[in-house]
Scaffold this motif. Sequence first.
Motif, PDB file in Angstrom:
ATOM      1  N   LYS A   1      20.153 -17.330 -21.571  1.00 29.69           N
ATOM      2  CA  LYS A   1      19.086 -16.643 -20.839  1.00 29.69           C
ATOM      3  C   LYS A   1      17.683 -17.087 -21.247  1.00 29.69           C
ATOM      4  O   LYS A   1      16.720 -16.358 -21.052  1.00 29.69           O
ATOM      5  CB  LYS A   1      19.214 -15.119 -21.016  1.00 29.69           C
ATOM      6  CG  LYS A   1      20.529 -14.557 -20.484  1.00 29.69           C
ATOM      7  CD  LYS A   1      20.587 -13.055 -20.634  1.00 29.69           C
ATOM      8  CE  LYS A   1      21.893 -12.493 -20.086  1.00 29.69           C
ATOM      9  NZ  LYS A   1      21.987 -11.026 -20.235  1.00 29.69           N
ATOM     10  N   THR A   2      17.560 -18.260 -21.878  1.00 27.63           N
ATOM     11  CA  THR A   2      16.229 -18.740 -22.225  1.00 27.63           C
ATOM     12  C   THR A   2      15.529 -19.249 -20.972  1.00 27.63           C
ATOM     13  O   THR A   2      16.129 -19.934 -20.143  1.00 27.63           O
ATOM     14  CB  THR A   2      16.300 -19.858 -23.276  1.00 27.63           C
ATOM     15  OG1 THR A   2      17.299 -20.809 -22.886  1.00 27.63           O
ATOM     16  CG2 THR A   2      16.651 -19.303 -24.642  1.00 27.63           C
ATOM     17  N   GLU A   3      14.252 -18.911 -20.865  1.00 33.70           N
ATOM     18  CA  GLU A   3      13.483 -19.255 -19.680  1.00 33.70           C
ATOM     19  C   GLU A   3      12.579 -20.449 -19.969  1.00 33.70           C
ATOM     20  O   GLU A   3      12.135 -20.643 -21.095  1.00 33.70           O
ATOM     21  CB  GLU A   3      12.630 -18.058 -19.250  1.00 33.70           C
ATOM     22  CG  GLU A   3      13.443 -16.831 -18.886  1.00 33.70           C
ATOM     23  CD  GLU A   3      12.571 -15.635 -18.593  1.00 33.70           C
ATOM     24  OE1 GLU A   3      11.325 -15.759 -18.707  1.00 33.70           O
ATOM     25  OE2 GLU A   3      13.134 -14.568 -18.261  1.00 33.70           O
ATOM     26  N   PRO A   4      12.281 -21.249 -18.955  1.00 38.23           N
ATOM     27  CA  PRO A   4      11.363 -22.380 -19.162  1.00 38.23           C
ATOM     28  C   PRO A   4       9.934 -21.890 -19.371  1.00 38.23           C
ATOM     29  O   PRO A   4       9.601 -20.751 -19.049  1.00 38.23           O
ATOM     30  CB  PRO A   4      11.491 -23.168 -17.857  1.00 38.23           C
ATOM     31  CG  PRO A   4      11.897 -22.145 -16.846  1.00 38.23           C
ATOM     32  CD  PRO A   4      12.780 -21.175 -17.584  1.00 38.23           C
ATOM     33  N   PHE A   5       9.116 -22.764 -19.943  1.00 38.93           N
ATOM     34  CA  PHE A   5       7.697 -22.474 -20.139  1.00 38.93           C
ATOM     35  C   PHE A   5       7.019 -22.546 -18.777  1.00 38.93           C
ATOM     36  O   PHE A   5       6.863 -23.617 -18.197  1.00 38.93           O
ATOM     37  CB  PHE A   5       7.098 -23.477 -21.125  1.00 38.93           C
ATOM     38  CG  PHE A   5       5.652 -23.225 -21.450  1.00 38.93           C
ATOM     39  CD1 PHE A   5       5.205 -21.946 -21.729  1.00 38.93           C
ATOM     40  CD2 PHE A   5       4.745 -24.270 -21.500  1.00 38.93           C
ATOM     41  CE1 PHE A   5       3.875 -21.701 -22.048  1.00 38.93           C
ATOM     42  CE2 PHE A   5       3.413 -24.052 -21.818  1.00 38.93           C
ATOM     43  CZ  PHE A   5       2.979 -22.759 -22.092  1.00 38.93           C
ATOM     44  N   LEU A   6       6.602 -21.402 -18.268  1.00 41.94           N
ATOM     45  CA  LEU A   6       6.188 -21.313 -16.870  1.00 41.94           C
ATOM     46  C   LEU A   6       4.786 -21.860 -16.613  1.00 41.94           C
ATOM     47  O   LEU A   6       4.449 -22.166 -15.480  1.00 41.94           O
ATOM     48  CB  LEU A   6       6.269 -19.850 -16.412  1.00 41.94           C
ATOM     49  CG  LEU A   6       7.666 -19.214 -16.508  1.00 41.94           C
ATOM     50  CD1 LEU A   6       7.625 -17.761 -16.052  1.00 41.94           C
ATOM     51  CD2 LEU A   6       8.669 -19.994 -15.669  1.00 41.94           C
ATOM     52  N   LYS A   7       3.964 -21.975 -17.649  1.00 42.78           N
ATOM     53  CA  LYS A   7       2.576 -22.374 -17.449  1.00 42.78           C
ATOM     54  C   LYS A   7       2.331 -23.833 -17.833  1.00 42.78           C
ATOM     55  O   LYS A   7       1.219 -24.215 -18.175  1.00 42.78           O
ATOM     56  CB  LYS A   7       1.647 -21.451 -18.228  1.00 42.78           C
ATOM     57  CG  LYS A   7       1.729 -19.985 -17.792  1.00 42.78           C
ATOM     58  CD  LYS A   7       0.729 -19.137 -18.539  1.00 42.78           C
ATOM     59  CE  LYS A   7       0.850 -17.689 -18.116  1.00 42.78           C
ATOM     60  NZ  LYS A   7       0.495 -17.485 -16.686  1.00 42.78           N
ATOM     61  N   GLU A   8       3.370 -24.639 -17.798  1.00 39.31           N
ATOM     62  CA  GLU A   8       3.268 -26.046 -18.195  1.00 39.31           C
ATOM     63  C   GLU A   8       2.172 -26.776 -17.424  1.00 39.31           C
ATOM     64  O   GLU A   8       1.373 -27.523 -17.993  1.00 39.31           O
ATOM     65  CB  GLU A   8       4.610 -26.740 -17.962  1.00 39.31           C
ATOM     66  CG  GLU A   8       4.750 -28.087 -18.631  1.00 39.31           C
ATOM     67  CD  GLU A   8       5.097 -27.985 -20.094  1.00 39.31           C
ATOM     68  OE1 GLU A   8       4.378 -28.583 -20.913  1.00 39.31           O
ATOM     69  OE2 GLU A   8       6.074 -27.294 -20.422  1.00 39.31           O
TER      70      GLU A   8
END
Length: 263
Positions: free
Chosen positions: A175-182
Amino acid sequence: MKRILIRGITGSMGVETASMIISHSDYKLVAGLAEENLNVDLSRLTGLSKATDVSIFADLKEAVLSTKPDIMIDFTVPDGLLPALKQALDLGLDLIIGTTGLQEDEIQELKAYTEDKSATTMLIPNFSLGAVLMMEFASKASKYFPRAEIIEGHHENKADAPSGTSIATAEKLEKTEPFLKEEEIKYTIEGVRGGEKNNVRIHSLRLPGLMARQEVIFGGQGQTFTLTHNTISRSSYMPGVRLALDRIEDKSGFIYGLDKLLD
């Protein structure tokens, strides 16, 4: 009694493993492989007089035909690793592999080759029981924290980066999420955010004075949670190597990770 050959016997982990096996009554170290330093005094390196009974070879087939081992333990480098492991399987050996750096397609090829030979291969990214527990705890924590990053550090002679342990840890996180503000960040140094596996950023340190360490840092709303494991001596790996040796006769096929051997 298990008859054992160590590939990479003159390296730091090879010497540590040789010392443990020679001192253990259930095992017999019959040979070592070393492309260089064939005239090395293993008794001096290990501090054990019994080490003089161990023959050092440059050629795997010659070593197997001369000493008839049952198991090969590998502590070498990624370059040329897969062909050497396949040759060992062709020669009827079971494998315990501590060398990291195989690519995913190579791991799958090794798995298929092991099964085709009806052999047993244990690919162990980290033999430290503490590191294995850290990975298990990290897997549990990832269910409750949306983001995670890993900082791993090793001595500057380590042949691969990131470490196999950090990759295995990232693969376990759920359930790890990507870094959304890349896209909003202006990077002034390329690669400053590290590499990525399973939406987890991995940062690698290679410094003198380090042996092995890893931090898994979780971030959630209003809090962070950090798991840290430090290896301060290669002797910490030996209980894991013994566990693999003790369990290899009970297993068959391809086994990835020391956690598969824990109760």
